[in-house]
Scaffold this motif. Structure first.
Motif, PDB file in Angstrom:
ATOM      1  N   GLY A  20      -5.469 -40.918 -16.715  1.00  0.00           N
ATOM      2  CA  GLY A  20      -6.707 -40.413 -17.307  1.00  0.00           C
ATOM      3  C   GLY A  20      -6.640 -40.155 -18.790  1.00  0.00           C
ATOM      4  O   GLY A  20      -7.618 -39.697 -19.391  1.00  0.00           O
ATOM      5  N   PRO A  23      -9.463 -42.397 -21.204  1.00  0.00           N
ATOM      6  CA  PRO A  23     -10.798 -41.828 -21.418  1.00  0.00           C
ATOM      7  C   PRO A  23     -10.767 -40.508 -22.184  1.00  0.00           C
ATOM      8  O   PRO A  23     -11.661 -40.230 -22.987  1.00  0.00           O
ATOM      9  CB  PRO A  23     -11.325 -41.626 -19.986  1.00  0.00           C
ATOM     10  CG  PRO A  23     -10.585 -42.634 -19.175  1.00  0.00           C
ATOM     11  CD  PRO A  23      -9.221 -42.717 -19.786  1.00  0.00           C
ATOM     12  N   ARG A  27     -12.750 -39.708 -25.636  1.00  0.00           N
ATOM     13  CA  ARG A  27     -13.688 -38.585 -25.759  1.00  0.00           C
ATOM     14  C   ARG A  27     -13.314 -37.677 -26.920  1.00  0.00           C
ATOM     15  O   ARG A  27     -14.164 -37.289 -27.724  1.00  0.00           O
ATOM     16  CB  ARG A  27     -13.724 -37.807 -24.444  1.00  0.00           C
ATOM     17  CG  ARG A  27     -14.544 -36.535 -24.481  1.00  0.00           C
ATOM     18  CD  ARG A  27     -14.811 -36.007 -23.081  1.00  0.00           C
ATOM     19  NE  ARG A  27     -13.660 -36.123 -22.222  1.00  0.00           N
ATOM     20  CZ  ARG A  27     -12.677 -35.230 -22.152  1.00  0.00           C
ATOM     21  NH1 ARG A  27     -12.710 -34.171 -22.928  1.00  0.00           N
ATOM     22  NH2 ARG A  27     -11.668 -35.395 -21.312  1.00  0.00           N
ATOM     23  N   ARG A  64      -9.196 -35.525 -16.022  1.00  0.00           N
ATOM     24  CA  ARG A  64     -10.087 -36.083 -15.005  1.00  0.00           C
ATOM     25  C   ARG A  64     -11.424 -35.349 -15.011  1.00  0.00           C
ATOM     26  O   ARG A  64     -11.457 -34.125 -15.035  1.00  0.00           O
ATOM     27  CB  ARG A  64      -9.446 -35.987 -13.622  1.00  0.00           C
ATOM     28  CG  ARG A  64      -8.187 -36.842 -13.477  1.00  0.00           C
ATOM     29  CD  ARG A  64      -7.605 -36.712 -12.085  1.00  0.00           C
ATOM     30  NE  ARG A  64      -6.378 -37.486 -11.926  1.00  0.00           N
ATOM     31  CZ  ARG A  64      -6.350 -38.785 -11.641  1.00  0.00           C
ATOM     32  NH1 ARG A  64      -7.490 -39.443 -11.464  1.00  0.00           N
ATOM     33  NH2 ARG A  64      -5.206 -39.419 -11.524  1.00  0.00           N
ATOM     34  N   PRO A  65     -12.540 -36.078 -14.927  1.00  0.00           N
ATOM     35  CA  PRO A  65     -13.850 -35.418 -14.880  1.00  0.00           C
ATOM     36  C   PRO A  65     -13.995 -34.564 -13.625  1.00  0.00           C
ATOM     37  O   PRO A  65     -13.541 -34.933 -12.540  1.00  0.00           O
ATOM     38  CB  PRO A  65     -14.838 -36.591 -14.857  1.00  0.00           C
ATOM     39  CG  PRO A  65     -14.074 -37.764 -15.372  1.00  0.00           C
ATOM     40  CD  PRO A  65     -12.652 -37.545 -14.949  1.00  0.00           C
ATOM     41  N   GLU A 174     -19.585 -37.488 -20.026  1.00  0.00           N
ATOM     42  CA  GLU A 174     -18.527 -38.274 -19.378  1.00  0.00           C
ATOM     43  C   GLU A 174     -18.560 -38.073 -17.870  1.00  0.00           C
ATOM     44  O   GLU A 174     -18.413 -39.040 -17.108  1.00  0.00           O
ATOM     45  CB  GLU A 174     -17.163 -37.879 -19.929  1.00  0.00           C
ATOM     46  CG  GLU A 174     -16.029 -38.688 -19.311  1.00  0.00           C
ATOM     47  CD  GLU A 174     -14.653 -38.126 -19.637  1.00  0.00           C
ATOM     48  OE1 GLU A 174     -13.685 -38.895 -19.608  1.00  0.00           O
ATOM     49  OE2 GLU A 174     -14.547 -36.908 -19.878  1.00  0.00           O
ATOM     50  N   VAL A 175     -18.759 -36.834 -17.422  1.00  0.00           N
ATOM     51  CA  VAL A 175     -18.828 -36.568 -15.986  1.00  0.00           C
ATOM     52  C   VAL A 175     -20.001 -37.313 -15.362  1.00  0.00           C
ATOM     53  O   VAL A 175     -19.882 -37.918 -14.288  1.00  0.00           O
ATOM     54  CB  VAL A 175     -18.948 -35.044 -15.731  1.00  0.00           C
ATOM     55  CG1 VAL A 175     -19.268 -34.770 -14.265  1.00  0.00           C
ATOM     56  CG2 VAL A 175     -17.661 -34.344 -16.128  1.00  0.00           C
ATOM     57  N   ARG A 176     -21.144 -37.303 -16.040  1.00  0.00           N
ATOM     58  CA  ARG A 176     -22.311 -37.985 -15.487  1.00  0.00           C
ATOM     59  C   ARG A 176     -22.143 -39.499 -15.462  1.00  0.00           C
ATOM     60  O   ARG A 176     -22.611 -40.182 -14.553  1.00  0.00           O
ATOM     61  CB  ARG A 176     -23.545 -37.610 -16.298  1.00  0.00           C
ATOM     62  CG  ARG A 176     -23.946 -36.148 -16.123  1.00  0.00           C
ATOM     63  CD  ARG A 176     -25.315 -35.872 -16.674  1.00  0.00           C
ATOM     64  NE  ARG A 176     -25.744 -34.515 -16.388  1.00  0.00           N
ATOM     65  CZ  ARG A 176     -26.944 -34.037 -16.668  1.00  0.00           C
ATOM     66  NH1 ARG A 176     -27.851 -34.812 -17.262  1.00  0.00           N
ATOM     67  NH2 ARG A 176     -27.248 -32.788 -16.370  1.00  0.00           N
ATOM     68  N   ARG A 177     -21.456 -40.022 -16.472  1.00  0.00           N
ATOM     69  CA  ARG A 177     -21.274 -41.479 -16.536  1.00  0.00           C
ATOM     70  C   ARG A 177     -20.244 -41.974 -15.533  1.00  0.00           C
ATOM     71  O   ARG A 177     -20.461 -42.967 -14.842  1.00  0.00           O
ATOM     72  CB  ARG A 177     -20.864 -41.889 -17.951  1.00  0.00           C
ATOM     73  CG  ARG A 177     -20.730 -43.391 -18.154  1.00  0.00           C
ATOM     74  CD  ARG A 177     -20.346 -43.709 -19.584  1.00  0.00           C
ATOM     75  NE  ARG A 177     -19.038 -43.183 -19.926  1.00  0.00           N
ATOM     76  CZ  ARG A 177     -17.881 -43.829 -19.654  1.00  0.00           C
ATOM     77  NH1 ARG A 177     -17.895 -45.002 -19.041  1.00  0.00           N
ATOM     78  NH2 ARG A 177     -16.735 -43.296 -20.012  1.00  0.00           N
ATOM     79  N   ARG A 178     -19.136 -41.261 -15.446  1.00  0.00           N
ATOM     80  CA  ARG A 178     -18.038 -41.715 -14.589  1.00  0.00           C
ATOM     81  C   ARG A 178     -18.087 -41.112 -13.202  1.00  0.00           C
ATOM     82  O   ARG A 178     -17.408 -41.602 -12.290  1.00  0.00           O
ATOM     83  CB  ARG A 178     -16.690 -41.355 -15.238  1.00  0.00           C
ATOM     84  CG  ARG A 178     -16.460 -42.015 -16.591  1.00  0.00           C
ATOM     85  CD  ARG A 178     -15.141 -41.580 -17.173  1.00  0.00           C
ATOM     86  NE  ARG A 178     -14.036 -41.969 -16.333  1.00  0.00           N
ATOM     87  CZ  ARG A 178     -12.823 -41.416 -16.369  1.00  0.00           C
ATOM     88  NH1 ARG A 178     -12.601 -40.415 -17.196  1.00  0.00           N
ATOM     89  NH2 ARG A 178     -11.868 -41.838 -15.568  1.00  0.00           N
ATOM     90  N   GLY A 179     -18.874 -40.068 -13.024  1.00  0.00           N
ATOM     91  CA  GLY A 179     -18.905 -39.395 -11.730  1.00  0.00           C
ATOM     92  C   GLY A 179     -17.768 -38.398 -11.615  1.00  0.00           C
ATOM     93  O   GLY A 179     -16.794 -38.434 -12.365  1.00  0.00           O
ATOM     94  N   ARG A 181     -14.510 -36.997 -10.497  1.00  0.00           N
ATOM     95  CA  ARG A 181     -13.271 -37.573  -9.983  1.00  0.00           C
ATOM     96  C   ARG A 181     -12.334 -36.522  -9.396  1.00  0.00           C
ATOM     97  O   ARG A 181     -11.354 -36.862  -8.775  1.00  0.00           O
ATOM     98  CB  ARG A 181     -12.545 -38.314 -11.110  1.00  0.00           C
ATOM     99  CG  ARG A 181     -13.370 -39.400 -11.782  1.00  0.00           C
ATOM    100  CD  ARG A 181     -13.655 -40.556 -10.835  1.00  0.00           C
ATOM    101  NE  ARG A 181     -14.414 -41.605 -11.478  1.00  0.00           N
ATOM    102  CZ  ARG A 181     -13.876 -42.621 -12.147  1.00  0.00           C
ATOM    103  NH1 ARG A 181     -12.570 -42.703 -12.285  1.00  0.00           N
ATOM    104  NH2 ARG A 181     -14.638 -43.545 -12.693  1.00  0.00           N
TER     105      ARG A 181
END
Length: 354
Positions: A20, A23, A27, A64-65, A174-179, A181
């Protein structure tokens, strides 16, 4: 080789996995790039030494998101903004040596306890101490275009708070884009109230001793960065177990030595502002990619990054700047390592018996 020496040697050479980190590096680099680009466009790049601390909020809560990571980053952003604001207040109040050490000690206590209480990842008060003491080291009136006193304090607090807010927002995006995790933000192992108080006192003691010793060194070398020794003193105490603490300190020194060679070349190149921004962003990305894998390698990027940003705020002769960075790093690590050794359970038991 005894178990302790083997653990120390392994800590020096082991390169760890860092899932991770890609990403996360992207960011945090964006968190640095966006405000620096804005400061460059508005001819306010001298404020970068304050503003960049807001970007450090992005490193909290793990790579990690997770749905709740933004809360961790928001709390970290508030702490970092408050640390910069109090440091700027100390600089405006004069008596920089005394106030600098006092500010560093207070943030070592407060952020050290809070980090242990909340299980921050990365653990420890290093970023808060770094932010507060760096801001306290910037002389009143040293920022071009910003009057001394209240305007400089407001500019410092405003710039770091704005960047911290952007860092939290980018984490949410980032959380919204990648979901999601991970079910929850990463947390360091928890400790009891007694252990938290003891750890905070150890860190504050190291910061106080390093600051008290570094202020005269800074005066002799003609620089104003005893904060570097205070930050370096925190480094060994950010990890558990004595072998890991000593290896972390040695890596800080070794990485700084190599990083100073890189910094010397960059500072001698007399880069234009736009190139400085590009280099700083690249160094920030390298730091995030390396810091979990090998702390010494990360210091090769962190050292020129810190010096470039410092020169933007308050330029100093390069030779004395590099010498001060080396001396104060060695001093701070030595103090932190000494506190780590003397506070190790086995050493304390032998001292009580003897």
């Amino acid at each position: 080789m005894t178990t302790g020496w083997r653990a120390l040697a392994e800590g020096l050479v082991t390169v760890r996995a860092a899932p991770g980190s890609g990403p996360a590096a992207l960011r945090t680099s964006l968190c640095v790039l966006l405000p620096l680009a804005l400061l460059l466009l508005t001819d306010s790049l001298a404020l970068a030494g304050y503003a960049v601390f807001g970007a450090f909020a992005a490193v909290y809560g793990g790579a990690r998101p997770s749905a709740g990571r933004w809360r961790v980053q928001a709390v970290a952003g508030v702490v970092l903004s408050a640390a910069v604001a109090t440091g700027a207040l100390a600089a405006a109040g004069g008596s920089p040596g005394l106030l600098l050490v006092l500010v560093g000690v207070l943030w070592a206590l407060a952020a050290g306890w809070l980090s242990d209480r909340l299980g921050w990842v990365p653990p420890g008060p290093m970023f808060a101490v770094f932010a507060a003491t760096t801001a306290a080291s910037v002389p009143a009136g040293a920022i071009a275009g910003v009057p001394a006193g209240a305007p400089q304090v407001l500019a410092a607090a405003g710039s770091v708070t704005a960047v911290a807010a952007v860092s939290v927002l980018l984490g949410v995006l980032e959380v919204r884009r990648r979901g999601v995790r991970a079910p929850a933000p990463a947390r360091a192992p928890s400790s009891g109230p007694r252990e938290r108080r003891a750890h905070a006192v150890r860190v504050a003691t190291a910061v106080a001793l390093a600051g008290a010793l570094a202020v005269p060194v800074a005066e002799r070398t003609g620089t104003s960065h005893p904060s570097w020794a205070m930050v370096a003193a925190v480094v060994p105490l950010a990890v558990p177990r004595l072998a890991a603490q000593l290896s972390r300190g040695l890596l800080r020194v070794a990485g700084t030595v190599v990083g100073l060679a890189v910094a010397a070349g960059l500072l001698a190149a007399d880069l234009p502002p736009v190139a400085i921004v590009a280099v700083v962003v690249a160094l920030q990305a390298a730091t995030e990619l390396l810091v979990v894998r090998h702390y010494g390698l990360a210091m090769v990027a962190i050292t020129p990054l810190a010096l470039l940003l410092g020169q933007l705020a308050a330029p100093q002769p390069v030779g004395s700047l590099l010498l001060a960075r080396l001396l104060e790093t060695v001093l701070g690590v030595a103090v932190g390592a000494a506190v780590a050794v003397l506070s190790a359970p086995g050493v304390r038991a032998r001292l009580r018996r003897g």
